[in-house]
Structure formats: structure tokens, C-alpha cells
Scaffold this motif. Structure first.
Motif, PDB file in Angstrom:
ATOM      1  N   THR A  22       0.828  -1.201   0.000  1.00  0.00           N
ATOM      2  CA  THR A  22       0.000   0.000   0.000  1.00  0.00           C
ATOM      3  C   THR A  22       0.868   1.258   0.000  1.00  0.00           C
ATOM      4  N   ALA A  23       1.987   1.198   0.713  1.00  0.00           N
ATOM      5  CA  ALA A  23       2.885   2.361   0.765  1.00  0.00           C
ATOM      6  C   ALA A  23       3.422   2.688  -0.621  1.00  0.00           C
ATOM      7  N   ILE A  24       3.802   1.652  -1.401  1.00  0.00           N
ATOM      8  CA  ILE A  24       4.325   1.878  -2.748  1.00  0.00           C
ATOM      9  C   ILE A  24       3.229   2.440  -3.659  1.00  0.00           C
ATOM     10  N   VAL A  25       2.029   1.835  -3.585  1.00  0.00           N
ATOM     11  CA  VAL A  25       0.910   2.332  -4.392  1.00  0.00           C
ATOM     12  C   VAL A  25       0.594   3.784  -4.035  1.00  0.00           C
ATOM     13  N   THR A  26       0.667   4.099  -2.757  1.00  0.00           N
ATOM     14  CA  THR A  26       0.390   5.466  -2.313  1.00  0.00           C
ATOM     15  C   THR A  26       1.412   6.448  -2.872  1.00  0.00           C
ATOM     16  N   LEU A  27       2.682   6.051  -2.860  1.00  0.00           N
ATOM     17  CA  LEU A  27       3.723   6.905  -3.433  1.00  0.00           C
ATOM     18  C   LEU A  27       3.460   7.187  -4.905  1.00  0.00           C
ATOM     19  N   VAL A  28       3.153   6.124  -5.666  1.00  0.00           N
ATOM     20  CA  VAL A  28       2.871   6.292  -7.095  1.00  0.00           C
ATOM     21  C   VAL A  28       1.623   7.152  -7.299  1.00  0.00           C
ATOM     22  N   HIS A  29       0.602   6.887  -6.497  1.00  0.00           N
ATOM     23  CA  HIS A  29      -0.663   7.607  -6.648  1.00  0.00           C
ATOM     24  C   HIS A  29      -0.472   9.106  -6.428  1.00  0.00           C
ATOM     25  N   TYR A  30       0.202   9.457  -5.345  1.00  0.00           N
ATOM     26  CA  TYR A  30       0.366  10.880  -5.062  1.00  0.00           C
ATOM     27  C   TYR A  30       1.344  11.545  -6.045  1.00  0.00           C
ATOM     28  N   THR A  31       2.273  10.770  -6.604  1.00  0.00           N
ATOM     29  CA  THR A  31       3.140  11.322  -7.654  1.00  0.00           C
ATOM     30  C   THR A  31       2.316  11.696  -8.886  1.00  0.00           C
ATOM     31  N   ILE A  32       1.417  10.793  -9.275  1.00  0.00           N
ATOM     32  CA  ILE A  32       0.526  11.084 -10.409  1.00  0.00           C
ATOM     33  C   ILE A  32      -0.357  12.282 -10.093  1.00  0.00           C
ATOM     34  N   GLN A  33      -0.889  12.312  -8.860  1.00  0.00           N
ATOM     35  CA  GLN A  33      -1.732  13.444  -8.470  1.00  0.00           C
ATOM     36  C   GLN A  33      -0.963  14.760  -8.525  1.00  0.00           C
ATOM     37  N   GLY A  34       0.322  14.702  -8.191  1.00  0.00           N
ATOM     38  CA  GLY A  34       1.124  15.915  -8.203  1.00  0.00           C
ATOM     39  C   GLY A  34       1.410  16.418  -9.607  1.00  0.00           C
ATOM     40  N   LEU A  66      -8.079  12.794 -23.597  1.00  0.00           N
ATOM     41  CA  LEU A  66      -9.048  11.790 -23.146  1.00  0.00           C
ATOM     42  C   LEU A  66      -8.331  10.556 -22.623  1.00  0.00           C
ATOM     43  N   ALA A  67      -7.259  10.129 -23.316  1.00  0.00           N
ATOM     44  CA  ALA A  67      -6.516   8.931 -22.885  1.00  0.00           C
ATOM     45  C   ALA A  67      -5.877   9.144 -21.516  1.00  0.00           C
ATOM     46  N   VAL A  68      -5.294  10.323 -21.326  1.00  0.00           N
ATOM     47  CA  VAL A  68      -4.692  10.627 -20.016  1.00  0.00           C
ATOM     48  C   VAL A  68      -5.753  10.637 -18.932  1.00  0.00           C
ATOM     49  N   TYR A  69      -6.897  11.252 -19.236  1.00  0.00           N
ATOM     50  CA  TYR A  69      -7.983  11.354 -18.259  1.00  0.00           C
ATOM     51  C   TYR A  69      -8.501   9.964 -17.874  1.00  0.00           C
ATOM     52  N   VAL A  70      -8.714   9.107 -18.891  1.00  0.00           N
ATOM     53  CA  VAL A  70      -9.243   7.760 -18.627  1.00  0.00           C
ATOM     54  C   VAL A  70      -8.225   6.934 -17.831  1.00  0.00           C
ATOM     55  N   ALA A  71      -6.953   7.016 -18.222  1.00  0.00           N
ATOM     56  CA  ALA A  71      -5.914   6.249 -17.525  1.00  0.00           C
ATOM     57  C   ALA A  71      -5.804   6.668 -16.061  1.00  0.00           C
ATOM     58  N   VAL A  72      -5.808   7.954 -15.817  1.00  0.00           N
ATOM     59  CA  VAL A  72      -5.717   8.452 -14.439  1.00  0.00           C
ATOM     60  C   VAL A  72      -6.956   8.058 -13.649  1.00  0.00           C
ATOM     61  N   SER A  73      -8.128   8.085 -14.285  1.00  0.00           N
ATOM     62  CA  SER A  73      -9.377   7.709 -13.597  1.00  0.00           C
ATOM     63  C   SER A  73      -9.348   6.251 -13.173  1.00  0.00           C
ATOM     64  N   PHE A  74      -8.898   5.371 -14.077  1.00  0.00           N
ATOM     65  CA  PHE A  74      -8.784   3.947 -13.726  1.00  0.00           C
ATOM     66  C   PHE A  74      -7.754   3.739 -12.622  1.00  0.00           C
ATOM     67  N   TRP A  75      -6.647   4.431 -12.719  1.00  0.00           N
ATOM     68  CA  TRP A  75      -5.625   4.313 -11.681  1.00  0.00           C
ATOM     69  C   TRP A  75      -6.166   4.771 -10.330  1.00  0.00           C
ATOM     70  N   ASN A  76      -6.888   5.885 -10.319  1.00  0.00           N
ATOM     71  CA  ASN A  76      -7.451   6.399  -9.061  1.00  0.00           C
ATOM     72  C   ASN A  76      -8.400   5.386  -8.438  1.00  0.00           C
ATOM     73  N   PHE A  77      -9.176   4.690  -9.288  1.00  0.00           N
ATOM     74  CA  PHE A  77     -10.100   3.671  -8.784  1.00  0.00           C
ATOM     75  C   PHE A  77      -9.333   2.524  -8.133  1.00  0.00           C
ATOM     76  N   PHE A  78      -8.307   2.041  -8.841  1.00  0.00           N
ATOM     77  CA  PHE A  78      -7.492   0.935  -8.310  1.00  0.00           C
ATOM     78  C   PHE A  78      -6.751   1.356  -7.048  1.00  0.00           C
ATOM     79  N   ALA A  79      -6.084   2.510  -7.117  1.00  0.00           N
ATOM     80  CA  ALA A  79      -5.306   2.977  -5.971  1.00  0.00           C
ATOM     81  C   ALA A  79      -6.203   3.238  -4.767  1.00  0.00           C
ATOM     82  N   GLY A  80      -7.416   3.737  -5.012  1.00  0.00           N
ATOM     83  CA  GLY A  80      -8.342   4.020  -3.908  1.00  0.00           C
ATOM     84  C   GLY A  80      -8.675   2.764  -3.121  1.00  0.00           C
ATOM     85  N   ILE A  81      -8.905   1.645  -3.849  1.00  0.00           N
ATOM     86  CA  ILE A  81      -9.211   0.372  -3.182  1.00  0.00           C
ATOM     87  C   ILE A  81      -8.016  -0.106  -2.363  1.00  0.00           C
ATOM     88  N   VAL A  82      -6.836  -0.062  -2.984  1.00  0.00           N
ATOM     89  CA  VAL A  82      -5.620  -0.529  -2.298  1.00  0.00           C
ATOM     90  C   VAL A  82      -5.336   0.319  -1.066  1.00  0.00           C
TER      91      VAL A  82
END
Length: 582
Positions: A22-34, A66-82
Motif C-alpha cells: 500500500t505504501a508503494i501504491v500510495t507513493l505512485v498515486h500521489y506522484t501522479i496526483q502531483g 481523453l486517454a490521459v484522463y481515462v488512464a488516471v481515472s482507472f488508476w485512481n479507482f485501483f489505488a483508492g481500493i488498495v
């Protein structure tokens, strides 16, 4: 400052140790968010400008966006669960540490109201989710905040440096508000520890079957309910007042932010009208400024909230870091000669008077001793001191010349057994209710059945069997008060100990039935050293010696015949109860 820094590092260390994935996923997630706001700002600028070039260029940048938006949306869904699953697992670990601390605390600490306040503050920290906030705030500040602010600032700086101070000034009030309001909230909640414990106690009176029944019989349920409401209103009114002030401060902060956003639009518009930037860049500037404002606001809010969150986290660690009861000491293999109680005195924390005063007593191996006295005479306290469960204030308890406090507790407790007046009614199977006193023999059916027979509970074997769950909390078979007491005695007999203490285990039984059970117990314990606490005299003819206590003092000691001849306190108690045993 050093304490807060150590707390901060400790929280992060636990997070990476307990849920590394979860720590690794969180690091990646917040990097993308940044990085996402800066990337979208650049894409929007290209997209808006592409509208003037042609449909093909517009379609190209539109598909990329659109591709960036969709990819980030899917990632946010996955990362949110983890991240949510990891946070729950981490919270369970924090809860486990509290349970583990309770299991290792010296029993004397349970008599101290200060420890209960510390526990309440630790529970408040978990309930408020402060440990998770520290972790989340750290990632938001270090990755989303810094990375996002730097990347978006670089985009805006291409068009005008004025965007940067304008953004900072518009959100700076948030950090001031969080620093002030966070500290006030911590102070309020910390001061409420005793009030919260009282409110929980009053609520517990309604959820406990025995107390609920008594309240209804006495017609006092409305009174206790009103007491709970008063306690709730007193605590909640303080929290609500803090929430009201928080709301006002955020309204003012939002006002500054909106004004700053309006100023950004005016600046971007003037740059567009002057021809400094294109229309596409105008739209990107507004989007980038909103992102920068949001990133900076969250960075400052997280930074402002962090000191209060760390203060709550420090309260949690203050509790879980309480010292263990000493577990190692002098090796002990069992009583060889005698137990000597030498001039012991003891006073409970926050008490004004001693519970036991200057008491001296010798118990020889194999003796059966009855400790007699009225309620409040210090009998139960004596048993706790005798078994080393409480430390004496002065004097010493000595087993074959060794102070009980110096013995290896694990080895010592293997040789003793105890049945207390406030025995536990385990909502477990009949088998577990007996064998929990010696879990290594959980499947020794013959020994379990013998203990039940010895305690005159053989009928339970025929009626429900060893596997039946007891207590009605989960639909099991409930027992009468007398049966529960006999079960507690069976549990004590099942443990292969050479020294057993019974603290009024038959107090709820009829005096004659009590005498029959104790006669059976003394017969079964013929090879053991036994101390039986009671305020009844029925067993006194069965034991070797009687210790009579009054107001925390040992006033008489001897056999039944010796004490009767003295015509003292024992004689008074015996003659008052003699009619029960005729």
C-alpha cells in the motif's frame, strides 16, 4: 519539536512496515496526483490552440487528453481500493498494539485513573483517524504539494510570474486557520478524556444485561439516560463550538481564495487582450491557476493540521509505550516449605487510606487457610498481594525465602491457580470455559470431564456437551449464577497447580450448598496449598487455620478451636452465622 519529529518518523515507519504494498501504491498515486494538473494544463493549452489550426490537430490533442484522463481515472479507482484496504489493515495493527499493551501492563496500573485517561486519549486518536492523517498529510505535502506546486508553477511562470504570489496570498489564511484551530481542537479533546469515559460508562449501563435489568426494576432507566444525555451534551457542545469556529474560519479563507481566483482571471484576461498569450493559453492559465491554488491550499492545510495530528499520535504512543510488567526474574519451581507475609501494607492509587496495614502471616506448604472477614476488610487485596499481582507499599511476600516480586512471573504462575469472586463468564464453548486455565490440555476430554464432575456439573455434559457455546450473547446456552460459579471452580481445579486461591467463589450459593462444594474442594485439594477467602464461617471447621481480618488488619489467626476460645472477632462472626449451618 524533537518529540513530534520522532512521532512523525515512527508513524511513517509503521506504515511502510505493516502495509509495504500500500505504501508503494500510495507513493505512485500521489506522484501522479502531483504531476496531473501540470500535464493537463499543457494539454489544454495545446487543445485550445489546436482549434484554430484544424480538425486533425484538434482530434489528436483531444484523444491524448481523453486517454490521459481515462488512464488516471482507472488508476485512481485501483489505488483508492488498495489505499483504503491498507489503511484498514494499518488501523487493525494500531488496535492490536493497544490490546497487547493491556495484556502486558502491571495490574496496579489498572487501579490508576491516569492510565485510564491515557487509554481514552489513545482511543480518541484511533477514532479520529489521526495516525492515518499523519501518513496522508505527509504524502500530500511531500509529493502532491511540492511536486504539484513546482510543476504547475513552472507552467504559469512561462506566462507571468505574478500568478505565483497571487496564488500564495490567496490561500495563506488556510495554514494560519489550521494551526490555530487544530491546536484548539486537540486541547478540547484531550481535556475531555474523563468526561468521555463517564459517558461510555453510563452507556454501558444500558447495554449490560444485569445492570439494565436492575435499572428497569428500580425505574431508574430514565434517570441514567438523562445523566448520559447531560454528559453527551457537555462533551459535544464543546466539540460543536470548535466546529462552529472552524466553519467560520474556513468561510473567511474561502473568501480570500475566491478573490484570488478572480484576480487570476483578470490577470490572464489582460495578458490575452494585450496579445502576450493566446486564447488557448488563457484557458490553460485559468485551469493551471485553479490547480495551483488547490495544491497550495491542500499543502498548507496539511501542514497546518499536522502538528495537531502529531499531538494525537504522541498520545497514542504514550499509551502503547507504557512499560511492561517485569517478566523475567529468579527461577521458581514450586513451593517447598512456606509462604511468609512480612509486615505488608498497601494503598491503592488515589486512595486516602491503606487497604492492608502491617500484616504478618505464615502459610506452610499443604495447609488450607481460610481468610475470614466482613466486606471491605481487605481480604481480596490480600490475595492479590499474596500472588504478586499488586506490589506491596511496604514489607514483603516471600516464597521459600524469595520475594514474590523477584520471581520469574511465567514460571511462578505455572504453579498457582486462582478463582476470583468476579470470575469471567466466557462466551465460549463449555470445553474452552474449563481448559482456558491450561490451554495446552484443550483436548484432554477426560481431565475436563473430571473437573466438571468435581465441581458437581456433570449434568452439563449430558445436557449440552463440551462443544456447546455458553452465554446467550450469540445464541448459546446460558447458565444460572450458581452454575457459572461452579464452572469457575472447575476451571481452577483443572489447572495443574500446587497453590490455589479461592476468593469467595461460592458467594452466590446457598450457605449449605457452599459448604458442600468447599468440602469437596478441600478433599480434592488435599495435596495442594490453598487459601480460601470468605465472609462466611461454614468452611472454618474444615481448614487448618483461620486468618480473621478487619479494616485491613489481621486481628486473629489460629484454628477454629483456638479462635473460639478467645471469644473475639471470630467468635462474633461465627455466632452470628451459626444458624445457617445447623
Amino acid at each position: 519539536m524533537k518529540k513530534k519529529w520522532n512521532t512523525y518518523l515512527r508513524v511513517l515507519g509503521i506504515f511502510f512496515r505493516v502495509v509495504p504494498g500500500t505504501a508503494i501504491v500510495t507513493l505512485v498515486h500521489y506522484t501522479i496526483q502531483g504531476l496531473f494538473p501540470a500535464v493537463t494544463a499543457l494539454l489544454l493549452a495545446r487543445l485550445f490552440d489546436a482549434a484554430e489550426i484544424g480538425a486533425e490537430s484538434l482530434l489528436f490533442y483531444g484523444m491524448i487528453y481523453l486517454a490521459v484522463y481515462v488512464a488516471v481515472s482507472f488508476w485512481n479507482f485501483f489505488a483508492g481500493i488498495v489505499m483504503e484496504t491498507g489503511a484498514d489493515k494499518n488501523q487493525v495493527n494500531y488496535r492490536y498494539e493497544i490490546c497487547k499493551r493491556f495484556a502486558k501492563l502491571p495490574l496496579i496500573d489498572f487501579e490508576n485513573s491516569e492510565l485510564k485517561d491515557k487509554h481514552q486519549r489513545a482511543e480518541t486518536c484511533l477514532y479520529q483517524g489521526m495516525l492515518h492523517r499523519v501518513t496522508r498529510s505527509s504524502f500530500q505535502m511531500a509529493i502532491v504539494g511540492v511536486m504539484g506546486i513546482v510543476s504547475v508553477s513552472l507552467v504559469l511562470a512561462q506566462y507571468s510570474l505574478w500568478f505565483l504570489p497571487l496564488c500564495l496570498l490567496s490561500v495563506l489564511p488556510y495554514v494560519i486557520a489550521r494551526l490555530v484551530r487544530g491546536e484548539k481542537f486537540y486541547q478540547t479533546v484531550t481535556a475531555q478524556a474523563k468526561k468521555m469515559r463517564r459517558m461510555q460508562y453510563l452507556w454501558g449501563l444500558f447495554t449490560d444485561r444485569r445492570t439494565n435489568k436492575e435499572l428497569r426494576v428500580f425505574g431508574a432507566d430514565d434517570y441514567i439516560l438523562q445523566q448520559w444525555r447531560n454528559a453527551r451534551d457537555e462533551t459535544q457542545s464543546e466539540i460543536w463550538e470548535q466546529a462552529r469556529k472552524d466553519a467560520i474560519s474556513f468561510v473567511l479563507c474561502d473568501g480570500f481564495r475566491i478573490i484570488g481566483y478572480g484576480a487570476c482571471i483578470a490577470l490572464a484576461l489582460s495578458l490575452t487582450l494585450s496579445g502576450t498569450v493566446s486564447v488557448g493559453v488563457f484557458g490553460a492559465c485559468i485551469a493551471a491557476f485553479a490547480a495551483l491554488q488547490s495544491q497550495t491550499m491542500h499543502l498548507l492545510i496539511s501542514g497546518g493540521s499536522l502538528p495537531a495530528s502529531l499531538a494525537f499520535a504522541a498520545d497514542y504512543f504514550e499509551f502503547v509505550d507504557l512499560p511492561d510488567e517485569p517478566s523475567c526474574g529468579v527461577s521458581y519451581s514450586g513451593l517447598k516449605n512456606r509462604v511468609e507475609i512480612k509486615n505488608i501494607s498497601f494503598k491503592y492509587p488515589n486512595a486516602s487510606e491503606n487497604a492492608v496495614t502491617d500484616l504478618t502471616l505464615t502459610i506452610c506448604k499443604g495447609e488450607k487457610i481460610a481468610v475470614l472477614g466482613e466486606n471491605g476488610s481487605g481480604k481480596t487485596t490480600l490475595t492479590k498481594l499474596l500472588l504478586g499481582l499488586l506490589p506491596v507499599s511496604s514489607g514483603e511476600v516471600v516464597y521459600d525465602g524469595l520475594n514474590v516480586n523477584d520471581l520469574d512471573k511465567t514460571a511462578f504462575y505455572r504453579t498457582v491457580s486462582a478463582v476470583s469472586q468476579n470470575f469471567v463468564r466466557y462466551t465460549l464453548s463449555l470445553r474452552e470455559n474449563i481448559a482456558i486455565s491450561d490451554i495446552d490440555r484443550m483436548n484432554d476430554d477426560a481431565a475436563i470431564e473430571k473437573a466438571l464432575n468435581d465441581a458437581e456439573l456433570s449434568n452439563l455434559l449430558d445436557e449440552i456437551g463440551l462443544g456447546a457455546e455458553l452465554g446467550n450473547a450469540y445464541g448459546g446456552s446460558d447458565l444460572s449464577g450458581g452454575q457459572w460459579q461452579k464452572l469457575a471452580i472447575a476451571r481452577g481445579l483443572f489447572r495443574p497447580s500446587e497453590f490455589i486461591v479461592l476468593d469467595e467463589p461460592t458467594s452466590a450459593l446457598d450457605p449449605l450448598i457452599e459448604t458442600e462444594i468447599l468440602e469437596k474442594f478441600i478433599e480434592l485439594a488435599k495435596d495442594k496449598t490453598a487459601v480460601i477467602i470468605s465472609h462466611r464461617v461454614g468452611l472454618c471447621r474444615l481448614v487448618d487455620k483461620i486468618a480473621v481480618m478487619k479494616d485491613g488488619n489481621l486481628v486473629e489467626f489460629g484454628s477454629h478451636a483456638e479462635l473460639i476460645s478467645k471469644n473475639g472477632e471470630y467468635t462474633r462472626l461465627f455466632e452470628a452465622q451459626e444458624k445457617w449451618y445447623k
